[in-house]
Scaffold this motif. Structure first.
Motif, PDB file in Angstrom:
ATOM      1  N   GLY A  55     -13.823   3.248  -5.317  1.00  0.00           N
ATOM      2  CA  GLY A  55     -14.449   4.184  -4.391  1.00  0.00           C
ATOM      3  C   GLY A  55     -13.434   5.084  -3.712  1.00  0.00           C
ATOM      4  N   LYS A  56     -13.862   6.329  -3.504  1.00  0.00           N
ATOM      5  CA  LYS A  56     -13.013   7.344  -2.854  1.00  0.00           C
ATOM      6  C   LYS A  56     -11.636   7.425  -3.502  1.00  0.00           C
ATOM      7  CE  LYS A  56     -15.499   7.218   1.457  1.00  0.00           C
ATOM      8  NZ  LYS A  56     -15.462   7.049   2.903  1.00  0.00           N
ATOM      9  N   ASN A  57     -11.634   7.415  -4.840  1.00  0.00           N
ATOM     10  CA  ASN A  57     -10.401   7.587  -5.619  1.00  0.00           C
ATOM     11  C   ASN A  57      -9.366   6.510  -5.281  1.00  0.00           C
ATOM     12  OD1 ASN A  57      -8.750   8.753  -7.537  1.00  0.00           O
ATOM     13  ND2 ASN A  57      -8.067  10.403  -6.204  1.00  0.00           N
ATOM     14  N   PHE A  58      -9.826   5.252  -5.288  1.00  0.00           N
ATOM     15  CA  PHE A  58      -8.957   4.092  -5.038  1.00  0.00           C
ATOM     16  C   PHE A  58      -8.302   4.161  -3.659  1.00  0.00           C
ATOM     17  CE2 PHE A  58      -9.404   4.116  -9.599  1.00  0.00           C
ATOM     18  CZ  PHE A  58      -9.526   2.776  -9.913  1.00  0.00           C
ATOM     19  N   LYS A  59      -9.081   4.559  -2.674  1.00  0.00           N
ATOM     20  CA  LYS A  59      -8.576   4.718  -1.305  1.00  0.00           C
ATOM     21  C   LYS A  59      -7.888   3.453  -0.794  1.00  0.00           C
ATOM     22  CE  LYS A  59     -10.330   5.067   3.355  1.00  0.00           C
ATOM     23  NZ  LYS A  59     -11.537   4.951   4.134  1.00  0.00           N
ATOM     24  N   ASN A  60      -8.495   2.276  -0.996  1.00  0.00           N
ATOM     25  CA  ASN A  60      -7.923   1.028  -0.477  1.00  0.00           C
ATOM     26  C   ASN A  60      -6.582   0.716  -1.120  1.00  0.00           C
ATOM     27  OD1 ASN A  60     -10.299   0.801   0.992  1.00  0.00           O
ATOM     28  ND2 ASN A  60     -11.246  -0.569  -0.482  1.00  0.00           N
ATOM     29  N   PHE A  61      -6.492   0.899  -2.435  1.00  0.00           N
ATOM     30  CA  PHE A  61      -5.228   0.644  -3.130  1.00  0.00           C
ATOM     31  C   PHE A  61      -4.147   1.613  -2.667  1.00  0.00           C
ATOM     32  CE2 PHE A  61      -2.214   1.481  -6.548  1.00  0.00           C
ATOM     33  CZ  PHE A  61      -1.690   0.209  -6.726  1.00  0.00           C
ATOM     34  N   ARG A  62      -4.507   2.890  -2.565  1.00  0.00           N
ATOM     35  CA  ARG A  62      -3.539   3.904  -2.147  1.00  0.00           C
ATOM     36  C   ARG A  62      -3.014   3.599  -0.736  1.00  0.00           C
ATOM     37  NH1 ARG A  62      -3.685   8.397  -5.550  1.00  0.00           N
ATOM     38  NH2 ARG A  62      -5.478   8.460  -6.930  1.00  0.00           N
ATOM     39  N   LYS A  63      -3.912   3.168   0.152  1.00  0.00           N
ATOM     40  CA  LYS A  63      -3.502   2.840   1.518  1.00  0.00           C
ATOM     41  C   LYS A  63      -2.544   1.648   1.501  1.00  0.00           C
ATOM     42  CE  LYS A  63      -5.428   1.850   6.114  1.00  0.00           C
ATOM     43  NZ  LYS A  63      -4.323   1.080   6.545  1.00  0.00           N
ATOM     44  N   MET A  64      -2.913   0.600   0.758  1.00  0.00           N
ATOM     45  CA  MET A  64      -2.062  -0.584   0.677  1.00  0.00           C
ATOM     46  C   MET A  64      -0.696  -0.240   0.089  1.00  0.00           C
ATOM     47  SD  MET A  64      -2.645  -4.194  -1.264  1.00  0.00           S
ATOM     48  CE  MET A  64      -1.837  -3.691  -2.767  1.00  0.00           C
ATOM     49  N   LEU A  65      -0.694   0.561  -0.969  1.00  0.00           N
ATOM     50  CA  LEU A  65       0.555   0.953  -1.613  1.00  0.00           C
ATOM     51  C   LEU A  65       1.449   1.733  -0.646  1.00  0.00           C
ATOM     52  CD1 LEU A  65       2.046   0.853  -4.346  1.00  0.00           C
ATOM     53  CD2 LEU A  65       0.979   3.040  -4.895  1.00  0.00           C
ATOM     54  N   SER A  66       0.844   2.581   0.166  1.00  0.00           N
ATOM     55  CA  SER A  66       1.631   3.376   1.113  1.00  0.00           C
ATOM     56  C   SER A  66       2.223   2.516   2.228  1.00  0.00           C
ATOM     57  CB  SER A  66       0.776   4.492   1.714  1.00  0.00           C
ATOM     58  OG  SER A  66      -0.165   3.961   2.629  1.00  0.00           O
ATOM     59  N   GLU A  67       1.659   1.324   2.445  1.00  0.00           N
ATOM     60  CA  GLU A  67       2.129   0.447   3.520  1.00  0.00           C
ATOM     61  C   GLU A  67       3.144  -0.600   3.058  1.00  0.00           C
ATOM     62  OE1 GLU A  67      -1.556  -1.084   5.015  1.00  0.00           O
ATOM     63  OE2 GLU A  67      -2.030   0.776   6.080  1.00  0.00           O
ATOM     64  N   VAL A  68       3.445  -0.629   1.769  1.00  0.00           N
ATOM     65  CA  VAL A  68       4.426  -1.593   1.269  1.00  0.00           C
ATOM     66  C   VAL A  68       5.808  -1.172   1.774  1.00  0.00           C
ATOM     67  CG1 VAL A  68       5.545  -2.532  -0.798  1.00  0.00           C
ATOM     68  CG2 VAL A  68       3.082  -2.140  -0.790  1.00  0.00           C
ATOM     69  N   PRO A  69       6.495  -2.072   2.458  1.00  0.00           N
ATOM     70  CA  PRO A  69       7.838  -1.716   2.950  1.00  0.00           C
ATOM     71  C   PRO A  69       8.764  -1.371   1.790  1.00  0.00           C
ATOM     72  CG  PRO A  69       7.101  -3.816   3.883  1.00  0.00           C
ATOM     73  CD  PRO A  69       6.109  -3.425   2.833  1.00  0.00           C
ATOM     74  N   ILE A  70       9.675  -0.462   2.045  1.00  0.00           N
ATOM     75  CA  ILE A  70      10.597   0.002   1.005  1.00  0.00           C
ATOM     76  C   ILE A  70      11.467  -1.141   0.476  1.00  0.00           C
ATOM     77  CG2 ILE A  70      12.491   0.718   2.514  1.00  0.00           C
ATOM     78  CD1 ILE A  70      12.484   3.300   0.616  1.00  0.00           C
ATOM     79  N   THR A  71      11.577  -2.225   1.244  1.00  0.00           N
ATOM     80  CA  THR A  71      12.400  -3.357   0.828  1.00  0.00           C
ATOM     81  C   THR A  71      11.664  -4.313  -0.104  1.00  0.00           C
ATOM     82  OG1 THR A  71      11.717  -4.547   2.803  1.00  0.00           O
ATOM     83  CG2 THR A  71      13.787  -3.307   2.928  1.00  0.00           C
ATOM     84  N   GLU A  72      10.365  -4.089  -0.304  1.00  0.00           N
ATOM     85  CA  GLU A  72       9.556  -4.987  -1.136  1.00  0.00           C
ATOM     86  C   GLU A  72       9.310  -4.380  -2.515  1.00  0.00           C
ATOM     87  OE1 GLU A  72       8.430  -8.088  -0.287  1.00  0.00           O
ATOM     88  OE2 GLU A  72       9.649  -7.832   1.503  1.00  0.00           O
TER      89      GLU A  72
END
Length: 152
Positions: free
Chosen positions: A42-59
């Motif tokens: 839904g909404k062009n994978f909105k939940n995945f995109r949000k989660m991906l954007s919140e992954v710390p750069i160290t992970e």
């Protein structure tokens, strides 16, 4: 990756296992519900995109290639030139998308391969759709008895 696993769990052969699904642990079902939420298209994978954007750069993180390619094709369809001028906004958008795709794929020196799991995945027998459906049908109609699967 994860989309393959997610898709296979929603295949007709697996989703039809009415007698088997209740045997799955509550924790595993909660994990599956979380996966369904994150990978909801839904909404062009909105939940995945949000989660991906919140992954710390160290992970470490592995983005979904198909989603990246869809975005890239969409951006690439924009005109390369507008009124005989180079469409700089298009170039910037494509560059940002490529950077966002490559950033999570950094080298992690402490990330080690699980050789047992790797070997199991590489040597596991793969059934085609018809065979998988027939096995699931046997499982349900046989009162829950698991039919043997031979390996190559």
């Amino acid at each position: 990756g994860v989309m393959i696993v997610y898709s296979s769990l929603h295949s007709s052969a697996v989703s039809r296992l009415k007698q088997t699904w209740p045997l799955v642990s509550p924790k595993s079902m909660a994990d599956l519900e979380l996966l369904q939420f994150v990978l909801n298209s839904g909404k062009n994978f909105k939940n995945f995109r949000k989660m991906l954007s919140e992954v710390p750069i160290t992970e470490p993180c592995i983005p979904i290639l198909g989603l990246f390619l869809s975005d890239y094709v969409f951006m690439d369809e924009n005109p390369a030139k507008i009124n005989d001028l180079i469409n700089v906004e298009r170039i910037n958008l494509i560059g940002e998308k490529i950077r966002a795709f490559l950033t999570p794929q950094r080298i992690y020196p402490n990330l080690r391969s699980n050789e047992v799991l790797r070997e199991a995945l590489l040597t596991e027998r793969v059934c085609d759709e018809t065979e998988t459906f027939n096995l699931s049908k046997l499982r349900e109609e046989g009162g829950g008895a698991t039919p043997p699967i031979t390996t190559n």
